[in-house]
Design an enzyme around this catalytic site. Structure first.
Site, PDB file in Angstrom:
ATOM      1  N   CYS A  79     -18.739 -13.958 142.044  1.00  0.00           N
ATOM      2  CA  CYS A  79     -19.659 -12.903 141.606  1.00  0.00           C
ATOM      3  C   CYS A  79     -20.777 -13.465 140.732  1.00  0.00           C
ATOM      4  O   CYS A  79     -20.510 -14.065 139.697  1.00  0.00           O
ATOM      5  CB  CYS A  79     -18.875 -11.843 140.836  1.00  0.00           C
ATOM      6  SG  CYS A  79     -19.920 -10.607 140.029  1.00  0.00           S
ATOM      7  N   TYR A 222     -28.912  -8.118 147.649  1.00  0.00           N
ATOM      8  CA  TYR A 222     -27.918  -7.103 148.000  1.00  0.00           C
ATOM      9  C   TYR A 222     -28.570  -5.941 148.751  1.00  0.00           C
ATOM     10  O   TYR A 222     -27.981  -5.378 149.685  1.00  0.00           O
ATOM     11  CB  TYR A 222     -27.213  -6.583 146.744  1.00  0.00           C
ATOM     12  CG  TYR A 222     -26.175  -7.546 146.206  1.00  0.00           C
ATOM     13  CD1 TYR A 222     -24.848  -7.457 146.599  1.00  0.00           C
ATOM     14  CD2 TYR A 222     -26.536  -8.557 145.322  1.00  0.00           C
ATOM     15  CE1 TYR A 222     -23.895  -8.343 146.110  1.00  0.00           C
ATOM     16  CE2 TYR A 222     -25.597  -9.449 144.832  1.00  0.00           C
ATOM     17  CZ  TYR A 222     -24.279  -9.337 145.230  1.00  0.00           C
ATOM     18  OH  TYR A 222     -23.349 -10.219 144.760  1.00  0.00           O
TER      19      TYR A 222
END
Length: 355
Positions: A79, A222
């Site tokens: 992440c 994203y």
């Protein structure tokens, strides 16, 4: 799962059904349990805000005072948001004062009672190099930590999680705030306390830079990857490459993104750049131009990677296993591309800007 009738119910016309459907969609958006759930009706990705927003303070009388050994950071090497917190832990010299644990890279079932997929801990500490069991609560997943901290929590189960061992709760799960705490509030116990990544004279510039880098690049990849319609994807891609081109131009005249001093903005930008060619180009369809086709950006990424402590925060195996293995709607067979295996420890030319 709630299904809507194919025909209007008596006294409940088609317009009412549309309103009902819209309210249901909004309800589920509010209950997003992972990034894959954060979609608008237009097919665009919209990230929801973090929930736990308490602050650790150097003031010993505060609810969460800065103390050696009191706090624990839960992260995933995969992440980018969690990795920037780990980066601060390492480069500020706080890893002896604040312990940390990484979850397994690939999402798995977090409970037997539902279908939620998310971050889980290694059961034995031997399945994945770098992933470990939860040493504090014996939790099986990050989800369990959220449920320990709040019995009625209904949001996403994200990393990073900054945990208070004394009060047995989550202090903060917003990475942008955690790194600010690490930068200043632990300086009495930090080994590299002199390093200030958010100095007063650069704060306005850093804030402005963070804004367009977040919208265009950090979150931009994203918005490209999770878009479900062509229009939102192309719009996000346009903004992504405008921001990358802007970075390339800036880095042609100075060593770092806010001048010739390493700052918070560099760490925030780096975590996306280091994943770009290995993941985002393929998995998120950000293939208009590769990172290593940008001379300044590519050498800049190597420069940041070689800051003492930074390389230990990059686990490319975890990064690739997570992205390619945790998003079946994007990569249904979970196949992980072999390349490109870029050597970020190779020489760069960024010293030319040093005074």
């Amino acid at each position: 799962m709630i299904s809507l009738p194919h025909k209007p119910i008596l006294g409940f016309g088609s317009k009412n059904i549309q309103r009902f459907s819209s309210s249901i969609s909004k309800h589920f958006a509010q209950m997003a349990r992972s990034a894959l759930d954060e979609m608008s009706d237009s097919g665009a990705f919209i990230r929801t805000a973090s929930t736990f927003r308490n602050f650790i303070s150097r003031d010993p009388s505060s609810q969460f005072p800065a103390e050696v050994g009191r706090y624990h950071l839960y992260i995933s090497y995969a992440c980018p948001w969690a990795s920037r917190c780990l980066a601060y832990l390492k480069i500020k010299g706080l890893d002896k004062a604040i312990s940390f644990t990484s979850v397994k890279p690939k999402w798995e079932r977090t409970k037997e009672t539902d279908e939620h997929m998310g971050w889980v801990f290694s059961a034995l500490g031997t399945e994945e190099l770098g992933a470990e069991p939860d040493p504090l609560n014996g939790a099986k997943s990050i989800r369990e930590l959220y449920e320990l901290a709040s019995t009625n929590y209904a949001g996403k189960y994200t990393v990073p999680v900054l945990w208070d061992k004394k009060l047995k709760t989550i202090v903060n799960n917003e990475s942008s705030e955690i790194i600010r705490m690490f930068n200043t509030e632990f300086n009495d116990i930090a080994e590299n306390a002199a390093l200030d990544l958010y100095p007063p004279h650069l704060q306005a510039q850093i804030d402005e830079t963070n804004e367009w880098i977040y919208n265009g690049i950090n979150n931009g990849v994203y918005k490209c990857g999770f878009a479900k319609k062509q229009g939102p994807y192309e719009e996000a891609l346009k903004h992504l490459y405008e921001a990358l081109d802007k970075c390339e131009e800036i880095l042609g005249r100075q060593r770092y993104i806010c001048g010739n001093t390493l700052s918070e903005a560099d760490i925030r930008l780096f975590v996306t750049l280091i994943r770009f060619d290995e993941v985002y180009v393929v998995h998120f369809k950000c293939n208009k131009k590769l990172l290593h086709e940008y001379p300044n950006l590519f050498n800049y990424t190597k420069d940041i990677f070689q800051v003492p402590g930074m390389s230990s925060t990059v686990n490319m195996q975890h990064i690739k296993q997570h992205y390619y293995g945790s998003h079946p709607s994007i990569n249904p067979f979970g196949i992980i591309p072999v390349g490109p295996d870029i050597d970020y420890s190779s020489p760069h030319d960024r010293e030319r800007f040093s005074s």
